[in-house]
Design an enzyme around this catalytic site. Structure first.
Site, short mmCIF file in Angstrom:
data_model
loop_
_atom_site.label_atom_id
_atom_site.label_comp_id
_atom_site.label_asym_id
_atom_site.label_seq_id
_atom_site.Cartn_x
_atom_site.Cartn_y
_atom_site.Cartn_z
N ASP A 25 0.84 -1.20 0.00
CA ASP A 25 0.00 0.00 0.00
C ASP A 25 0.88 1.26 0.00
OD1 ASP A 25 1.01 -0.34 2.57
OD2 ASP A 25 -0.85 0.22 3.59
N HIS A 30 3.23 6.53 0.52
CA HIS A 30 4.46 7.30 0.29
C HIS A 30 4.51 7.99 -1.07
CE1 HIS A 30 6.31 3.93 2.99
NE2 HIS A 30 5.76 4.87 3.73
N TRP A 144 -2.12 -2.28 12.44
CA TRP A 144 -0.78 -1.71 12.23
C TRP A 144 -0.69 -0.67 13.35
CZ3 TRP A 144 -2.50 -4.58 8.50
CH2 TRP A 144 -1.94 -4.67 7.23
N TYR A 146 1.53 2.14 14.81
CA TYR A 146 2.74 2.94 14.65
C TYR A 146 2.69 4.13 15.59
CZ TYR A 146 3.53 0.35 10.27
OH TYR A 146 3.76 -0.63 9.33
N LYS A 177 0.88 -5.35 13.98
CA LYS A 177 2.03 -5.18 13.09
C LYS A 177 2.82 -4.03 13.69
CE LYS A 177 2.34 -4.48 8.03
NZ LYS A 177 3.33 -3.48 7.89
N ILE A 178 4.01 -4.34 14.17
CA ILE A 178 4.78 -3.34 14.90
C ILE A 178 6.22 -3.29 14.38
CG2 ILE A 178 3.43 -3.36 17.05
CD1 ILE A 178 5.35 -5.44 18.18
N GLY A 231 6.96 -5.09 2.98
CA GLY A 231 6.80 -4.77 1.57
C GLY A 231 8.12 -4.51 0.91
#
Ligand code: FBP
Length: 263
Positions: A25, A30, A144, A146, A177-178, A231
């Site tokens: 993604d 980005h 996720w 963050y 997800k860290i 990714g």
């Protein structure tokens, strides 16, 4: 008294309890110029990496899923996202319903929370609703998490990464997800803090060398994590298929990094 639990499992994404998810993604998060080349700008190429390497799943936003997902590996549908253009405290809002994600073939729902952001309450509350909806439809929810924003000084410290992991557990995430803390000892505290929520390491920018990345991966697995949701370190590799094989050797066969890098 028996307590009825609704929690769906992550079984669809596991091989002997371990897992590799391919995240894609970044074009949205980005911008294509930041991360892509002529080859990996094509979602069909990334779908091929996941399918041919028999990874445990692929992560797409809904537009890419609609046009490129072909069912060869299980789908995690990311239901929120943001571009890198706005500055300041990060906020990522829902852009796809759980129902629509299911209609695209999703077997899990993904959602990013920027823990510590001034907008944290909106994301916590939105994730709360999405998690319930996903569970009611039999799908696990992956958070996720963050830590980000003015109040976060170091987003990979043992304290903040374990805080992220624990928040995921308490919010009802089936997997978190860290980021990696940098060593297996400190990361194992994050894994413990996540309790029964599975822990995936988030990749980050491509590591300087293959050895650096594989060493990270080994550390993550030695700390007791379930696997990777990465990714760039995979689809930016010179040979993503060979990189995927090496990751599988470490994650599923517990191979030593030195053996793989020499090969
Ligand atoms: P990478 O392995 O490429 O870092 O991907 C993992 C991921 O969580 C993506 O799903 C997401 O696009 C990206 O990281 C977000 O990165 P950032 O840390 O810049 O917000």
């Amino acid at each position: 008294m028996t307590i009825e639990r609704k929690s769906p499992t992550m079984d669809a994404f596991l091989t002997k309890g371990k897992s590799i998810l391919l995240a894609y993604d970044q074009g949205f998060e980005h911008g294509p110029s930041a991360d892509f080349n002529d080859r990996n700008v094509d979602p069909a190429y990334v779908m091929e990496i996941a399918a041919k390497s028999k990874l445990n799943g692929i992560v797409f936003q809904k537009g890419v899923a609609e046009k490129y997902y072909d069912g060869r590996v299980p789908l995690v549908l990311k239901v929120n996202g943001k571009s890198s253009l706005p500055k300041g405290e990060p906020l990522s809002r829902q852009n796809c319903s759980v129902e629509y994600a299911i209609s695209l073939g999703a077997k899990a729902i993904g959602y990013t929370i920027y823990l510590g952001s001034a907008h944290e309450p909106e994301m916590l509350s939105e994730f709360g609703k999405i998690q319930e909806e996903a569970h009611n439809r039999g799908l696990p929810a992956i958070a996720w998490i963050y830590p980000r924003g003015e109040s976060v000084k170091n987003d990979t410290s043992r304290e903040i990464v374990s805080y992220a992991a624990r928040t995921g557990l308490e919010l009802g995430a089936d997997a978190v997800k860290i980021k990696y803390t940098g060593d297996p000892q400190s990361f194992s505290w994050a894994v413990k803090s996540a309790g029964r929520a599975l822990v995936y390491m988030s990749g980050g920018p491509k590591a300087p060398t293959e050895l650096d990345f594989l060493t990270q991966v080994k550390g993550v697995m030695d700390a007791g994590a379930t696997g990777l949701a990465v990714g760039r370190n995979l689809w930016q590799a010179d040979d993503p298929f060979s990189m995927a094989n090496k990751l599988k050797e470490i994650i599923f066969a517990n191979k030593r990094v030195e053996v793989l890098v020499k090969e």
